[in-house]
Design an enzyme around this catalytic site. Structure first.
Site, PDB file in Angstrom:
ATOM      1  N   GLY A 151       0.825  -1.210   0.000  1.00 26.97           N
ATOM      2  CA  GLY A 151       0.000   0.000   0.000  1.00 26.97           C
ATOM      3  C   GLY A 151       0.851   1.248   0.000  1.00 26.97           C
ATOM      4  CG  ASP A 206       6.549 -12.780  -8.729  1.00 23.32           C
ATOM      5  OD1 ASP A 206       6.596 -13.860  -8.113  1.00 23.32           O
ATOM      6  OD2 ASP A 206       5.536 -12.063  -8.768  1.00 23.32           O
ATOM      7  CG  MET A 249       3.324 -17.609  -5.198  1.00 24.01           C
ATOM      8  SD  MET A 249       3.959 -16.652  -3.821  1.00 24.01           S
ATOM      9  CE  MET A 249       2.496 -16.616  -2.799  1.00 24.01           C
ATOM     10  CD  GLU A 305       0.669 -15.908  -8.096  1.00 21.32           C
ATOM     11  OE1 GLU A 305      -0.087 -16.302  -7.199  1.00 21.32           O
ATOM     12  OE2 GLU A 305       1.460 -14.958  -7.953  1.00 21.32           O
ATOM     13  NE  ARG A 364       5.361 -14.312   0.097  1.00 20.01           N
ATOM     14  CZ  ARG A 364       4.467 -13.392  -0.176  1.00 20.01           C
ATOM     15  NH1 ARG A 364       4.351 -12.936  -1.413  1.00 20.01           N
ATOM     16  NH2 ARG A 364       3.707 -12.893   0.763  1.00 20.01           N
TER      17      ARG A 364
HETATM   18  O1  F6P Z   1       5.308 -10.511  -5.822  1.00 15.13           O
HETATM   19  C1  F6P Z   1       5.719 -11.659  -5.224  1.00 15.13           C
HETATM   20  C2  F6P Z   1       4.574 -12.547  -4.871  1.00 15.13           C
HETATM   21  O2  F6P Z   1       5.099 -13.598  -4.117  1.00 15.13           O
HETATM   22  C3  F6P Z   1       3.777 -13.050  -6.076  1.00 15.13           C
HETATM   23  O3  F6P Z   1       4.350 -14.164  -6.696  1.00 15.13           O
HETATM   24  C4  F6P Z   1       2.434 -13.314  -5.482  1.00 15.13           C
HETATM   25  O4  F6P Z   1       1.401 -13.159  -6.413  1.00 15.13           O
HETATM   26  C5  F6P Z   1       2.303 -12.256  -4.485  1.00 15.13           C
HETATM   27  O5  F6P Z   1       3.598 -11.902  -4.062  1.00 15.13           O
HETATM   28  C6  F6P Z   1       1.444 -12.662  -3.314  1.00 15.13           C
HETATM   29  O6  F6P Z   1       1.690 -11.844  -2.234  1.00 15.13           O
HETATM   30  P1  F6P Z   1       0.695 -11.480  -1.025  1.00 15.13           P
HETATM   31  O7  F6P Z   1      -0.262 -12.602  -0.850  1.00 15.13           O
HETATM   32  O8  F6P Z   1       1.598 -11.253   0.121  1.00 15.13           O
HETATM   33  O9  F6P Z   1       0.025 -10.219  -1.434  1.00 15.13           O
END
Ligand code: F6P
Length: 439
Positions: A151, A206, A249, A305, A364
């Site tokens: 944010g 990513d 992801m 995803e 992650r």
């Molecule tokens: O940007 C990295 C990442 O791990 C993406 O692969 C994934 O879509 C996203 O963050 C999800 O993050 P969160 O659920 O913390 O918003």
């Protein structure tokens, strides 16, 4: 994209303070050298037939400068981590603090809590002092010791906080959203005539930040993804008409899926957002899986995803940074494909055993592996050198194995995606043997 200016790094001013690093200017004295500002790293190392090299497309080379803009004795540094988690954030924090404190002699390092919220007093998160003792063991743990959030916050408010804390150098560890915020902070500080060095450190599993070879955390995420694929392959091999389906992801770019497919050698179909695919029809995924089961008896499918984009009629649920939430049920390409595959084979009266694996945040929420740990340390040290030299509105990166300064406006001007015409996608299709899933 051409012209020298967008590749030029902003400097806060003349550098007059002799660096305490005690490095050398002589090539053969067995002491590492300082790096002069004029050294560049070419962007393009490949030339099309007859093409003249365009040296204006080059990065300033990162590294320790002989003279600094800031006097380390009085310099105050701040660190903020924002966006989704990524293996290695704590390594970067640790190396930044230790390098600033032990090598440069900086006495004040502050950690801002929970992303840019920590720079907005309205959020109520007090900053924490970061000394060598505070960071000594953090690299062994995943996540971020400072906390993170998504944010945006008002750059004016954030710069006000930095001014009140008398911060000279702000290190922003994060992905594209973080780099956007870092750029806004830097602009605001310049507008106010503040000598604030803002240095970004690109972080995302990513690997979708442009103008850098890779982001830290990516290698670890790929090795975690490979574990999920190995399990899917084991399950698929052990059943009659076994299908292992793995969702990984990768919001807009399929680098994790592509690299994990290459690393495993066992993937038969890899689907990424950058490459179109049909599910139905004679050229589609389902018909291919049927042929594959008939001939080879099993199949492993990996899907990024971000392919869930095809499920979003117009829009979908978004997170605090405005990104589509592919984990939400209506954008989940993994469960969508699972249902489509099961339904298709039931209709074709062909028994299958489908095992669906979504390792999700397991990619992650872990500490950095050895390769990422080295990379995190390098990025942190180059970031410290950049900030002490008074570089601002900049991100440290690695390009063709050299460390570089990437101006933030340049980094924000493009997106990094798999190019279906280039080597990576060729390697994936050659390894998997998959056809084009479009007519
Ligand atoms: O940007 C990295 C990442 O791990 C993406 O692969 C994934 O879509 C996203 O963050 C999800 O993050 P969160 O659920 O913390 O918003």
């Amino acid at each position: 994209m051409s012209g020298a200016s967008e590749w030029s790094v902003r400097n806060l001013g003349e550098r007059r303070v002799l660096s305490p690093l005690g490095l050398s200017k002589i090539a053969d004295d067995e002491i590492p050298d300082y790096v002069p500002d004029g050294m560049r790293v070419l962007h393009d190392v490949e030339l099309s037939p007859g093409e003249i090299p365009d040296t204006s497309r080059s990065f300033e080379k990162a590294g320790p400068r002989e003279y600094l803009f800031f006097d380390p004795k009085t310099t105050r540094a701040g660190i903020v981590t924002a966006g989704g988690l990524c293996p290695g954030i704590n390594n970067v924090i640790r190396s930044l603090v230790l390098h600033l404190v032990y090598k440069y002699g900086v006495q004040h390092v502050t950690g801002f809590r929970y992303g840019f919220a920590g720079l907005d007093p309205a959020s109520g998160f007090a900053p924490v002092p970061l000394g060598a003792e505070d960071v000594l063991h953090v690299h062994a743990r995943g996540g971020t010791m400072l906390g993170t959030s998504r944010g945006s916050h008002d750059p004016g408010v954030m710069v006000e906080t930095l001014a009140k804390s008398r911060i000279d150098c702000l290190f922003a560890i994060g992905g594209d959203g973080t780099m956007r915020a870092a750029h806004a902070i830097s602009e605001e500080a310049i507008k106010r005539g503040m000598n604030l060095a803002v240095v970004g450190i690109p972080k995302t599993i990513d690997n979708d930040i442009p103008f850098v070879d890779k982001t830290f955390g990516f290698e670890t995420a790929v090795s975690m993804a490979k574990i999920a694929i190995d399990a899917a392959h084991t399950e698929a091999l052990s059943a009659l008409h076994g299908i292992g389906l793995v969702r990984l992801m990768g919001r807009s770019a399929g680098f994790i899926a592509a690299h994990a497919a290459l690393a495993s050698h066992d993937v038969n179909v890899c689907l990424v957002p950058e490459v179109r695919f049909d599910v139905d029809g004679p050229h589609g995924l389902l018909a291919y899986l049927k042929r594959r089961l008939e001939t080879r008896g099993h199949a492993v499918v990996v899907v990024a995803e971000g392919c869930g984009m095809r499920l979003a009629a117009k829009d979908g649920p978004r997170d605090a940074s405005g990104n589509l939430r592919f984990a939400s049920a209506d954008l989940d390409i993994g469960t969508y494909l699972k249902e489509r595959i099961e339904h298709y084979f039931a209709e074709n009266a062909m028994p299958i055993s489908l095992k669906y694996i979504d390792p999700s945040y397991m990619l992650r929420g872990v500490p950095a592996n050895a390769i990422d740990a080295v990379f995190c340390d390098e990025l942190a040290r180059y970031a410290a050198h950049a900030a002490m030299a008074g570089k601002t509105d900049v991100m440290v990166g690695r390009w063709h194995r050299s460390f570089t300064h990437v101006p933030l406006p340049l980094a924000l001007s493009a997106k990094k995606r798999i190019d279906p015409h280039k080597e990576l996608w060729l390697a994936v299709t050659e390894t998997t043997g998959q056809p084009r899933f479009v007519a």
